[in-house]
Enzyme design. Sequence first.
Site, PDB file in Angstrom:
ATOM      1  N   ARG A 121       0.801  -1.228   0.000  1.00 19.45           N
ATOM      2  CA  ARG A 121       0.000   0.000   0.000  1.00 19.45           C
ATOM      3  C   ARG A 121       0.833   1.277   0.000  1.00 19.45           C
ATOM      4  NH1 ARG A 121      -3.857  -0.888   4.865  1.00 19.45           N
ATOM      5  NH2 ARG A 121      -5.224   0.633   3.886  1.00 19.45           N
ATOM      6  N   GLN A 127      -1.408   3.085  -5.366  1.00 20.80           N
ATOM      7  CA  GLN A 127      -2.482   3.687  -4.575  1.00 20.80           C
ATOM      8  C   GLN A 127      -3.854   3.618  -5.245  1.00 20.80           C
ATOM      9  OE1 GLN A 127      -1.141   7.400  -2.858  1.00 20.80           O
ATOM     10  NE2 GLN A 127       0.428   6.274  -1.749  1.00 20.80           N
ATOM     11  N   ASP A 130      -5.644   0.388  -4.269  1.00 19.18           N
ATOM     12  CA  ASP A 130      -5.711   0.058  -2.839  1.00 19.18           C
ATOM     13  C   ASP A 130      -7.156  -0.052  -2.353  1.00 19.18           C
ATOM     14  OD1 ASP A 130      -5.456  -0.214  -0.151  1.00 19.18           O
ATOM     15  OD2 ASP A 130      -4.134   1.509   0.150  1.00 19.18           O
ATOM     16  N   SER A 133      -7.900   0.584   1.461  1.00 17.19           N
ATOM     17  CA  SER A 133      -8.092   1.997   1.813  1.00 17.19           C
ATOM     18  C   SER A 133      -9.424   2.521   1.295  1.00 17.19           C
ATOM     19  CB  SER A 133      -6.966   2.863   1.223  1.00 17.19           C
ATOM     20  OG  SER A 133      -5.784   2.662   1.948  1.00 17.19           O
ATOM     21  N   TYR A 228       1.772  -0.503   9.884  1.00 19.56           N
ATOM     22  CA  TYR A 228       0.700  -1.117  10.665  1.00 19.56           C
ATOM     23  C   TYR A 228       1.091  -1.164  12.136  1.00 19.56           C
ATOM     24  CZ  TYR A 228      -1.408  -2.735   6.326  1.00 19.56           C
ATOM     25  OH  TYR A 228      -2.009  -2.795   5.104  1.00 19.56           O
TER      26      TYR A 228
END
Length: 391
Positions: A121, A127, A130, A133, A228
């Site tokens: 990501r 992007q 993704d 998201s 994360y």
Amino acid sequence: MKVAVVKESAPGERRVTLVPEMLARLRGAGLEVLVESGAGDGAWFADSAYAEAGATVVSRDELLAAADLILTVGQPDEQILGRLRSGQAILGMLNPLADPGLAATLASRGITAISLDGLPRTLSRAQGMDALSSQANVAGYKAALVGAAAFGRFFPMLTTAAGTARPARVLILGTGVAGLQAIGTARRLGAVVSAYDVRPQTKTEVESLGGTFIELTSVRDAGGEGGYARALSDEERQAQQAELADHIARHDVVITTAQVPGRKPPLLVTEDALKAMSAGAVVVDMASGPLGGNVAGSVPGETIVTGNGVSVIGAGNLAASVPGASSAFLARNIATLLLHMVADGELAIDPADEIQAGVVITHEGAVIHPATAALLAESTPAAGPPGGATP
Ligand code: NAD
């Protein structure tokens, strides 16, 4: 290559993997699109809209027989799984880190499995692909609305001839993509918003949206790999739960979004914390799912009212309840990824490509995604001596 859009069958799942608007891009790359009749109904995309955009609308039987690549939102249902044949490919949120067994099954059946949730990501060129998201954005927005709708008072401060209402106090636990969108939405509705995350670097993002960042003394930085969070130790978790409980008790609406990739979601709101909340308070658990949730007693898809009058809403799949917006985003993510993976109208699997290394889970009979393969190796006991004899 024939790309197939199935009608989703999971309860409450109203999304569809491609929307008519996206078909021209795919057809331009030499792909033929088959759509199961009714696939777009839940998101208000009629069969006729797909047909006008150049798709062939067919029955499920015809679709599964003819497809080279089957698109699904989540994991394939039993019927699709039962009918997949060697050489076909499947693309969806397959969640291989939480369910490596599915990957093993698909590999053994000669299916190429592509999982949207494995995308790297942080790569800027990825992007537009993704889906984690895009769906978290939709879900975070809806979580604030769900909290506002269930709360028996106003979110904004309102001054009327009948009196003045104070603004709602909203707490967001977990400030990744969904949490930040929930903060923005609750702020736009006029609530006073506080937020907390184990990754203290999110403080500036929270503040830029007009929220107040809560810092705990019990847990410092718990940032892990790839941006994360890491899982907390038992001691850290207990200290965090105890310290959070005081903050939770002071809020009217709490929205929880905390996830640790491939693991059970952390418990942030304990039974004791719920007991300390006021009657009429609302807790929206966005992590609620088969593995558990962030809130004690939350049940996926249900609202439980505790003995002291707190509504606990199990809201693990909110993106599915805003199906027009979430399907449009998802379709763009899928189309962008597909166009990256297709050459001369066919899938061109290349595990050396950084994006493909993240998303291609199985190919040519093997689990080739390193993290999934490692999980499977861990769960397979080492072969003992022949005949099970012990030395
Ligand atoms: P996620 O869904 O995995 O988790 C949601 C949030 O919960 C995270 O912010 C996490 O830190 C938090 N959390 C986990 N355990 C917790 C605990 N015990 N207590 C409190 N909070 C806890 O996260 P996500 O929304 O998918 O985002 C993860 C990361 O990926 C973020 O850093 C995000 O900025 C990053 N990201 C980067 C890009 C990019 O660079 N283009 C795109 C998407 C996401």
